[in-house]
Design an enzyme around this catalytic site. Sequence first.
Site, PDB file in Angstrom:
ATOM      1  N   ARG A  87      -3.769  -9.640  34.353  1.00 40.91           N
ATOM      2  CA  ARG A  87      -4.969 -10.239  33.752  1.00 40.91           C
ATOM      3  C   ARG A  87      -4.903 -10.036  32.245  1.00 40.91           C
ATOM      4  NH1 ARG A  87     -10.203  -7.531  33.011  1.00 40.91           N
ATOM      5  NH2 ARG A  87     -11.660  -9.129  32.316  1.00 40.91           N
ATOM      6  N   HIS A 131     -12.910 -12.334  25.992  1.00 40.55           N
ATOM      7  CA  HIS A 131     -12.974 -10.867  26.000  1.00 40.55           C
ATOM      8  C   HIS A 131     -13.360 -10.437  24.577  1.00 40.55           C
ATOM      9  CE1 HIS A 131     -11.489  -7.176  28.397  1.00 40.55           C
ATOM     10  NE2 HIS A 131     -12.028  -6.697  27.280  1.00 40.55           N
ATOM     11  N   GLU A 176     -17.426  -8.840  30.923  1.00 36.25           N
ATOM     12  CA  GLU A 176     -18.497  -7.877  30.639  1.00 36.25           C
ATOM     13  C   GLU A 176     -19.548  -8.417  29.668  1.00 36.25           C
ATOM     14  OE1 GLU A 176     -16.766  -4.156  29.427  1.00 36.25           O
ATOM     15  OE2 GLU A 176     -15.651  -3.909  31.271  1.00 36.25           O
ATOM     16  N   ASN A 307     -15.559  -4.463  37.057  1.00 37.71           N
ATOM     17  CA  ASN A 307     -15.007  -3.423  36.194  1.00 37.71           C
ATOM     18  C   ASN A 307     -15.825  -2.168  36.428  1.00 37.71           C
ATOM     19  OD1 ASN A 307     -13.463  -5.486  35.202  1.00 37.71           O
ATOM     20  ND2 ASN A 307     -14.261  -5.402  33.106  1.00 37.71           N
ATOM     21  N   TYR A 309     -16.092   2.063  35.809  1.00 35.13           N
ATOM     22  CA  TYR A 309     -15.625   3.290  35.150  1.00 35.13           C
ATOM     23  C   TYR A 309     -16.417   4.518  35.587  1.00 35.13           C
ATOM     24  CZ  TYR A 309     -12.608   0.314  32.460  1.00 35.13           C
ATOM     25  OH  TYR A 309     -11.609  -0.572  32.121  1.00 35.13           O
ATOM     26  N   GLU A 373     -10.922  -4.153  36.526  1.00 35.96           N
ATOM     27  CA  GLU A 373     -10.618  -3.024  35.640  1.00 35.96           C
ATOM     28  C   GLU A 373     -11.069  -1.745  36.312  1.00 35.96           C
ATOM     29  OE1 GLU A 373     -12.167  -3.067  31.643  1.00 35.96           O
ATOM     30  OE2 GLU A 373     -11.661  -5.190  31.361  1.00 35.96           O
TER      31      GLU A 373
END
Length: 475
Positions: A87, A131, A176, A307, A309, A373
Amino acid sequence: MTATEAITATDRRVTFPPGFLWGAATAAYQIEGAARDDGRGPSVWDTFSRTPGKVADGHTGDVACDHYHRFRDDVGLMAELGLGVYRFSVAWPRVQPDGSGPANPRGLDFYDRLVDALLNAGIVPYATLYHWDLPQALEDRGGWTERDTAFRFADYAAVVRERLGDRVELWSTVNEPWVAAFLGYGSGVHAPGRTSAHDAFRAAHHLLLAHGLSVRELRAGGAARVSLTLNLAPVVGRGGGAGPAGPDTAAADLVDALLNRQFLDPVLRGGYPEPVLAAAARLGGLDHVRDGDAAVIAEPIDLLGVNYYNPTYVAAAPGTPADPAFPGSEGVAFPPADPPLTAMGWPIVPDGLGEVLVRLSRDYPGVPLIITENGAAFEDERGPDGRVPDPCRIAYLDAHLRAAHAALASGADLRGYLVWSLMDNFEWAEGYGKRFGLVYVDYATQRRVLKDSARWFRDVISDNGIAANGTGGHT
Ligand code: IFM
């Protein structure tokens, strides 16, 4: 107990379904460099990173990993790791240096070459259209606070699709949007560095509109599989006032609406959640939301990119002003997280990934998921033997993959997992100090060195699973 031990979840072997997609991700401004080559125009990140005090140590993406010139070697590394999918993002200011008008063919040529190199190596190209590198010329006309930017984005999507659509089947529209809107226009820690609650909500809406319009443009090209990529997190009340009706539960619900449902609901359910409408109405109004927008934003997608985290922790704290990144969150505190932490100071909570995946399959059924991600920054160093041992990253990835596997077993429709990131890169306001890569980059020489985690991930890919003892197949 070391951080590595603390995050190693279990030592059972797990195997993923046949056809599971394994990959890694990057983004244009973070790796390409070549900021002025072949007609590329300036983006908001060029301007922001050159503004004193905005990025750690005054770092910029001018050179980054010089991927623009070294992409063939980098694709070679991807092939060595056995990646099934890569990606990357397309830099809008390479394609349309001023953000509108005719395409810059030399900018598109780069992505043409990259896509061909990937396909020749047997790697599926997964192109993200946005992005965060908005052409500066569009920011000068209001950026994402202006409705017109969404229409310029749709034009740009059509230009990219025309050039790459015969070979790229997997697309993400926007990466995002919460970060782009609320860190870019709310707290101002990201480009373009504006600090207005009203602007943040406007930007979020126009990014969603841009998403929906560009889905239509990509579909017009035929067989594209289209996704949107969201940063999603469980929002957890932890001030001691939890419980079904406790004040922390109400705080968590509000922040969940601002962070997660603000994007999930319009895309997958056709409208904003009530707390978001209330906050936006109170903080400047809703004039930017027009009749017909909801249908555009809810244009069906084929895949949702996740994504993940870390969770977000909140506590009820009457009288606290809103965090600028969460306008509308008056009365909510964001308590610090407990160790283990990554080098970003982010808590390591693998089960949070499982929670996100299970919640998505429960609350938003019918859309397949892909982890676009997941990864972590640690203090990686090259040892005297030239190797880069990174046991914390291996443990982090191992534990998150186990959580993803458990979510699959609970019925989540998860199709793949992409590590952030293929290689160390420009970590936005943190500059080059934070290393997320599977591949170590020596920025002085641009030499790439596979970290131990890269070898571990190669074995995970070839085994389509993780071996016992948290080591993958790596010995
Ligand atoms: O580096 C970023 C990426 O650009 C978007 N998602 C989070 C990563 C780590 O902060």
